[in-house]
Design a protein around this motif. Structure first.
Motif, mmCIF file in Angstrom:
data_model
loop_
_atom_site.group_PDB
_atom_site.id
_atom_site.type_symbol
_atom_site.label_atom_id
_atom_site.label_comp_id
_atom_site.label_asym_id
_atom_site.label_seq_id
_atom_site.Cartn_x
_atom_site.Cartn_y
_atom_site.Cartn_z
ATOM 1 N N LYS A 32 -10.035 63.329 40.001
ATOM 2 C CA LYS A 32 -11.471 63.518 39.718
ATOM 3 C C LYS A 32 -12.224 62.191 39.854
ATOM 4 O O LYS A 32 -13.287 62.125 40.462
ATOM 5 C CB LYS A 32 -11.664 64.080 38.302
ATOM 6 C CG LYS A 32 -11.265 65.545 38.201
ATOM 7 C CD LYS A 32 -11.358 66.040 36.763
ATOM 8 C CE LYS A 32 -10.850 67.465 36.668
ATOM 9 N NZ LYS A 32 -10.841 67.980 35.297
ATOM 10 N N GLU A 33 -11.644 61.129 39.284
ATOM 11 C CA GLU A 33 -12.304 59.820 39.381
ATOM 12 C C GLU A 33 -12.409 59.387 40.847
ATOM 13 O O GLU A 33 -13.421 58.814 41.265
ATOM 14 C CB GLU A 33 -11.519 58.782 38.564
ATOM 15 C CG GLU A 33 -11.657 58.995 37.065
ATOM 16 C CD GLU A 33 -10.463 58.477 36.244
ATOM 17 O OE1 GLU A 33 -10.479 58.660 35.016
ATOM 18 O OE2 GLU A 33 -9.508 57.926 36.846
ATOM 19 N N SER A 34 -11.374 59.691 41.607
ATOM 20 C CA SER A 34 -11.385 59.316 43.038
ATOM 21 C C SER A 34 -12.486 60.074 43.772
ATOM 22 O O SER A 34 -13.169 59.516 44.639
ATOM 23 C CB SER A 34 -10.040 59.648 43.690
ATOM 24 O OG SER A 34 -8.994 59.017 42.998
ATOM 25 N N LEU A 35 -12.649 61.340 43.427
ATOM 26 C CA LEU A 35 -13.661 62.156 44.107
ATOM 27 C C LEU A 35 -15.073 61.710 43.723
ATOM 28 O O LEU A 35 -15.976 61.658 44.565
ATOM 29 C CB LEU A 35 -13.462 63.641 43.755
ATOM 30 C CG LEU A 35 -12.205 64.276 44.380
ATOM 31 C CD1 LEU A 35 -11.907 65.622 43.732
ATOM 32 C CD2 LEU A 35 -12.366 64.435 45.893
ATOM 33 N N ILE A 36 -15.239 61.354 42.464
ATOM 34 C CA ILE A 36 -16.558 60.872 42.027
ATOM 35 C C ILE A 36 -16.896 59.586 42.784
ATOM 36 O O ILE A 36 -18.016 59.381 43.248
ATOM 37 C CB ILE A 36 -16.576 60.662 40.495
ATOM 38 C CG1 ILE A 36 -16.538 62.043 39.813
ATOM 39 C CG2 ILE A 36 -17.798 59.868 40.048
ATOM 40 C CD1 ILE A 36 -16.301 62.005 38.321
ATOM 41 N N ASP A 37 -15.889 58.748 42.946
ATOM 42 C CA ASP A 37 -16.093 57.495 43.677
ATOM 43 C C ASP A 37 -16.435 57.784 45.145
ATOM 44 O O ASP A 37 -17.320 57.135 45.725
ATOM 45 C CB ASP A 37 -14.815 56.652 43.560
ATOM 46 C CG ASP A 37 -15.014 55.258 44.093
ATOM 47 O OD1 ASP A 37 -15.882 54.548 43.562
ATOM 48 O OD2 ASP A 37 -14.313 54.884 45.061
ATOM 49 N N LEU A 38 -15.761 58.761 45.736
ATOM 50 C CA LEU A 38 -16.061 59.139 47.130
ATOM 51 C C LEU A 38 -17.512 59.616 47.227
ATOM 52 O O LEU A 38 -18.251 59.201 48.121
ATOM 53 C CB LEU A 38 -15.157 60.291 47.569
ATOM 54 C CG LEU A 38 -13.773 59.980 48.132
ATOM 55 C CD1 LEU A 38 -13.053 61.278 48.471
ATOM 56 C CD2 LEU A 38 -13.903 59.141 49.393
ATOM 57 N N ASN A 39 -17.883 60.472 46.293
ATOM 58 C CA ASN A 39 -19.241 61.014 46.336
ATOM 59 C C ASN A 39 -20.287 59.918 46.162
ATOM 60 O O ASN A 39 -21.358 59.968 46.756
ATOM 61 C CB ASN A 39 -19.424 62.110 45.283
ATOM 62 C CG ASN A 39 -18.953 63.449 45.829
ATOM 63 O OD1 ASN A 39 -18.733 63.580 47.041
ATOM 64 N ND2 ASN A 39 -18.777 64.429 44.962
ATOM 65 N N HIS A 40 -19.936 58.929 45.360
ATOM 66 C CA HIS A 40 -20.844 57.807 45.176
ATOM 67 C C HIS A 40 -21.056 57.094 46.521
ATOM 68 O O HIS A 40 -22.180 56.774 46.905
ATOM 69 C CB HIS A 40 -20.254 56.864 44.123
ATOM 70 C CG HIS A 40 -21.216 55.833 43.682
ATOM 71 N ND1 HIS A 40 -22.299 56.129 42.896
ATOM 72 C CD2 HIS A 40 -21.290 54.511 43.966
ATOM 73 C CE1 HIS A 40 -22.992 55.025 42.691
ATOM 74 N NE2 HIS A 40 -22.403 54.029 43.341
#
Ligand SMILES: Cc1cc2nc3c(=O)[nH]c(=O)nc-3n(C[C@H](O)[C@H](O)[C@H](O)COP(=O)(O)OP(=O)(O)OC[C@H]3O[C@@H](n4cnc5c(N)ncnc54)[C@H](O)[C@@H]3O)c2cc1C
Length: 495
Positions: free
Chosen positions: A61-69
C-alpha cells in the motif's frame, strides 16, 4: 459501448515491480505509443494465502501511494482494486478495448503460477496479448546454467529504462476514477508508526544512497552481527523483493562506487550478494517443487515428528536459548534479521528441534518483510542441510551470541527478562546456580524458560543422521543432477 468505438489501451499489471523507473513492463507498454492504464489488484487469493501477512500488504500500500504521488505530475494514477485479475480485466473491457497486458514474469509460489495459467487462458479467449518480460535477470525455460552468468551480467549492465510517457498517454486521474467506481477499493491507510521499513521508491532511494554514501563503511565487519548489521547492511531487501528498485539500479550504483574506489571491498562483497539473489531465484524458477519438497529427492524420505510445543516456543522466542529467542522476537516485531541470524534460527529449528523445514516456511515468510519465494525456499532447505551439495552447517546459538553479540546488547533489548543479568549469564542463563538465581531474583523456569532441548545431544542426533544420508545412493545421484543443472559455468558459485 460498441467494441468498435472503444479506445484501445495497454494495461500494465504491477506485480513485484512497484516502480516507474527501469520497469520493462512499463517501458514496453509506453513504447507502443498506445494509451496505458496502470493496474494493481489486491488479489483475494493472495490476501488469503498464509505466506503473506499484514506487514506485506501495508508495504505494498505504501509503495502504491508513493507511485501515485509520482504520477500526479502526469495527471495519472494506478487503478488499485481488490478482486481477481480476470474479473478486473473483464470489467475494464466494458469501457476500453484492452490490446495488450504487460507484466513481469513472476517466480512465485504455486498459487500465483496457477493464477497465471488461468489468466493466460482468459487473455487468449478474449484476444488480448500478454507480454511478459524478464524480471531482474531471472530467465524462464532454462535447462542448465551454461552462459547464465554472462546473460545475467549483460542484463545488469544494460542501460536503465527511463520512464517517459508522452503527454496524455497515461490514463488520466479522471479516467481511473471512473473505472474505480466499478470496483471494491481497498483501504490504503497504514500505520505510520509501525516498526517496519516503509514501502515506496522514494524511501528505497534514501536507503540506497545512505548505504552507498556512508552506511556501507562497515558492511563486511558488521554483516554477521545481529545489532550492527541493521545499520551497516543495505536493508534493501524489501525494496528489491517488492520491486521498488530494480536489481540493475542497485548493481550499477555499486559499480559506480567501485569505479570511484569508494568502499571497494565492501562493494565487491555486496555485489556478490546481489548475484546470490538472482542465483537463488533462478534455481527456484527451475525447481518450483522446492516450495513443498526437498530439492534433493534423497532427503524426501526423512520423516521428522512435528512438535507443536517446539514450534510455538520457537515462533514466539521462548526456547530458553537467548540468541534464538532474541532473533525470533526481533523478527516478529520488526520484520528483519541479517543473513547469519536467519540461518541460525533455521538451523536451530531443523537440527536442534528436529522439525521439518516445511513447518518453518510459512512462519518465516509471514515475519520477513522481504519475503521472496525464490530466495526463501532454497535458503531454508540449504540451512536445513537437505540439499546434499552444500556443506552441512549447524550454528551453535550460544557460541554465535558470544561471538556476535558479546555484551548481550541485542539479547537484552529483545529478551528484557535477561536485561538485569550479568553479561556472563546473558548467553547461558541456565548456567546460574540456585544461589546466583536467588541473588539476581531471577529464576529459570519462572522468569525465563529452561532450554527446550539439550544443544549437544540434539546436534549429535541431527548430524549423525544427516551425515549418514550424504552417502546414500539417491542423495549422491541427486547431487550429480543438481550440480549438472545449477552449477555456474564459470564457477562463480553460490549454490
Ligand atoms: C532462511 C533464510 C531465508 C531467507 N529469506 C529471504 C527472503 O525471503 N527474501 C530475501 O530478500 N532474502 C532472504 N534471505 C537472504 C538474506 O538473509 C537477506 O536477503 C538479507 O539478510 C537482507 O538484508 P540486506 O538487504 O541488508 O542484505 P545485504 O547484505 O545488504 O544484501 C543486499 C541484497 O542481496 C541479496 N542477498 C543478500 N544475502 C543473500 C542471500 N544469502 N541469498 C540471496 N540473496 C541475498 C538481497 O536481495 C539483499 O537485499 C534469506 C536467508 C535465509 C538464511
Amino acid at each position: 459501448m460498441n467494441i468498435k468505438n472503444k479506445i484501445e489501451i495497454n494495461v500494465v499489471l504491477f506485480k513485484r515491480d512497484l516502480r516507474l523507473q527501469d520497469n520493462e513492463a512499463i517501458y514496453n507498454a509506453l513504447s507502443t505509443g498506445r494509451k496505458t492504464l496502470f493496474l494493481y489488484v489486491f488479489e483475494d487469493m493472495l490476501l488469503n494465502d498464509p505466506h503473506y501477512s499484514e506487514r506485506h500488504w501495508n508495504f505494498i500500500k505504501e509503495s502504491l501511494i508513493d507511485l501515485n504521488h509520482s504520477l500526479i505530475a502526469f495527471n495519472s494514477e494506478v487503478l488499485i482494486v481488490q478482486s481477481n485479475i480476470n474479473r478486473t480485466l473483464q470489467i475494464i473491457q466494458e469501457t476500453y478495448k484492452i490490446a495488450c497486458v504487460y507484466s513481469h514474469q513472476e517466480t512465485g509460489i504455486k498459487v500465483t503460477y496457477d493464477r497465471d495459467k488461468v489468466l493466460k487462458r482468459f487473455l487468449l479467449n478474449n484476444m488480448i496479448q500478454w507480454e511478459e518480460n524478464v524480471n531482474n535477470g531471472v530467465f524462464r525455460g532454462l535447462r542448465d546454467r551454461n552462459n547464465w552468468v554472462e546473460m545475467w551480467e549483460d542484463f545488469m549492465d544494460e542501460p536503465l529504462l527511463p520512464f517517459r510517457p508522452k503527454t496524455g498517454q497515461l490514463c488520466s486521474r479522471e479516467e481511473v476514477a471512473h473505472l474505480a467506481s466499478f470496483f471494491h477499493l481497498p483501504d490504503l491507510a497504514t500505520d505510520s508508526d509501525s516498526p517496519f521499513q516503509k514501502g515506496g521508491t522514494s524511501i528505497a532511494l534514501k536507503y540506497m544512497h545512505t548505504f552507498f554514501n556512508e552506511r556501507s563503511a562497515n558492511y563486511n565487519a558488521h554483516i554477521s552481527k545481529p545489532l550492527l548489521s541493521r545499520r551497516s547492511c543495505s536493508r534493501l531487501s524489501p525494496y528489491l523483493s517488492w520491486g521498488n528498485l530494480s536489481v540493475r539500479q542497485v548493481w550499477q550504483e555499486a559499480a559506480r562506487c567501485i569505479d570511484q574506489n569508494k568502499y571497494k571491498k565492501q562493494m565487491e562483497a555486496f555485489r556478490s550478494r546481489l548475484r546470490w539473489q538472482a542465483h537463488f531465484i533462478q534455481k527456484f524458477e527451475m525447481e518450483d517443487e522446492m516450495e513443498f519438497v526437498s530439492l534433493n529427492k534423497g532427503y524426501r524420505k526423512l520423516k521428522k515428528q512435528t512438535s507443536e510445543r517446539y514450534i510455538e516456543a520457537w515462533k514466539n522466542g521462548m526456547t530458553g536459548y537467548p540468541l534464538v529467542d532474541a532473533c525470533m522476537r526481533c523478527l516478529k516485531e520488526t520484520g528483519y534479521l541479517n543473513f547469519r541470524m536467519r540461518a541460525m534460527v533455521v538451523s536451530f529449528f531443523t537440527h536442534n528441534l528436529w522439525q521439518p523445514w516445511q513447518k518453518a516456511t510459512i512462519i518465516l515468510s509471514r515475519y520477513f518483510l522481504d519475503f521472496e519465494p525464490g530466495i526463501h525456499f532454497p535458503q531454508i532447505q540449504m540451512q536445513a542441510g537437505e540439499t546434499g551439495i552444500n556443506m552441512l552447517r549447524m550454528y551453535n546459538p550460544t557460541k554465535n551470541g558470544i561471538a556476535h553479540d558479546p555484551d548481550g546488547i541485542f539479547i537484552k533489548k529483545w529478551v528484557p527478562e535477561l536485561a538485569e543479568l550479568d553479561t556472563a549469564f546473558v548467553h547461558q542463563p541456565s548456567r546460574m546456580t540456585p544461589m546466583e538465581q536467588q541473588m539476581a531474583n531471577f529464576f529459570i523456569g519462572k522468569n525465563y524458560p529452561k532450554p527446550i532441548v539439550n544443544l549437544q545431544e540434539t546436534r549429535k542426533h541431527a548430524s549423525d543422521i544427516l551425515w549418514n544420508m550424504k552417502d546414500e545412493n539417491t542423495v549422491i545421484e541427486e547431487n550429480f543432477r543438481i550440480l549438472q543443472k545449477h552449477t555456474l559455468s564459470n564457477r562463480k558459485k553460490s549454490s
